[in-house]
Design an enzyme around this catalytic site. Structure first.
Site, PDB file in Angstrom:
ATOM      1  CB  SER A   1      -0.945   0.018   1.201  1.00 23.83           C
ATOM      2  OG  SER A   1      -0.202   0.149   2.394  1.00 23.83           O
TER       3      SER A   1
ATOM      4  CE  LYS B   1      -2.959   2.274   4.769  1.00 21.20           C
ATOM      5  NZ  LYS B   1      -2.813   1.425   3.558  1.00 21.20           N
TER       6      LYS B   1
END
Length: 311
Positions: A175, A216
């Site tokens: 990701s 993230k």
């Protein structure tokens, strides 16, 4: 009356002069024998633990039984006295044997002491070992205590470091490509956010489920409005965000298709691999509260070829 006393005196003198040299000798022997018996009685009393007064009384009783030898009237009496002499010798021999036994025991103890001294002189380490034994035991106890204290301090330090300073973690998934890759080992800085707030474009770690953590990048800050347009443009407070972290153009806007305003302690996050990331665009992740942020991904530890600070 004076005349009678003189006669008595003369009779005593005559009797005394009539005693032979052998009779006087016999009297002396018997006196010595009596004294020896008295000493024996005193020694026996000491061994038994009787009082000295009782010993003296026993010796006095024995002494009362003593009678001076009378002048022999016949040659047979002289032979009897002569026969008693060997008995006295036997008593003296018995006493000498006892004395020799005591002397032997004293000699044995002295010999043992001498042997011990010789052994200690011949082997000085023997004495040192004896002296060191208690000291060694004390040293062992001290070492154990110091080791326990040392281990306790290390555990406390590790706990403080992991909880408040930082910790090592491993990336699992794609990701955050192309910034981070699957298998990268990172150092998470937990200390910085205790003194300052997270900034835009910081790479942060936060919990997703019980034992699952996400990594993230921060896009929107508290109080800002965030919207992702159909062409993949990100608007912050109605203005286009200029950034170069995205791997490709966003195809799905998710919940951010419409403008949303972040709370006072909320952050909007996205993965750098925008089309293969579960982030704030999806309801199960949503906006991240300030208190849920664990720390900032500060350094890449491995692979060594990419070691360094994370941008």
């Amino acid at each position: 009356m004076a005349f009678e006393s003189e006669e008595k005196k003369s009779d005593f003198d005559a009797w005394a002069e009539s005693l032979s040299y052998e009779e006087e000798k016999e009297l002396k022997k018997q006196e010595k024998k009596r004294l020896k018996e008295q000493k024996k009685a005193e020694k026996a009393a000491k061994k038994k633990g009787t009082k000295p007064e009782e010993a003296e009384a026993e010796a006095a009783e024995e002494s009362e039984g003593y009678k001076p030898a009378e002048r022999p009237e016949s040659p047979d009496a002289e032979t009897e006295n002569l026969v008693e002499e060997p008995k006295a010798k036997e008593d003296t021999e018995g006493e000498s044997e006892e004395a020799e036994g005591e002397a032997e025991t004293e000699e044995e103890t002295s010999k043992k002491k001498k042997k011990k001294e010789k052994k200690e002189k011949a082997n000085p380490d023997y004495i040192k070992e004896k002296e060191k034994k208690p000291a060694e035991e004390i040293n062992i106890v001290k070492e154990l205590l110091s080791l326990i204290i040392y281990i306790g301090v290390v555990i406390i330090l590790c706990y403080c470091i992991i909880t408040y300073v930082g910790q090592r973690t491993t990336v699992n998934g794609r990701s955050m490509e192309s910034t981070l890759h699957d298998g990268d080992n990172l150092w998470i800085d937990k200390l910085s956010y205790h003194f300052s707030d997270p900034k835009r474009f910081d790479v942060i770690v936060f919990p997703y489920e019980d034992d699952v953590y996400y990594i993230k990048r921060i896009i929107g800050l508290p109080g800002e409005s965030v919207q992702i347009m159909n062409d993949g443009t990100i608007l912050i407070n109605g203005k286009k965000l200029i950034e170069s972290y995205g791997k490709e153009i966003i195809l799905e806007s998710g919940t951010a298709a419409e403008e949303r305003v972040l709370g006072e302690d909320e952050y909007f996050v996205l993965g750098d691999n925008r089309n293969d990331s579960r982030d704030s665009r999806w309801a199960d992740v949503g906006d991240i509260n300030r208190e849920d942020i664990i720390g900032k991904a500060a350094f890449r530890l491995s692979p060594l070829s990419k070691f360094g600070k994370i941008d």
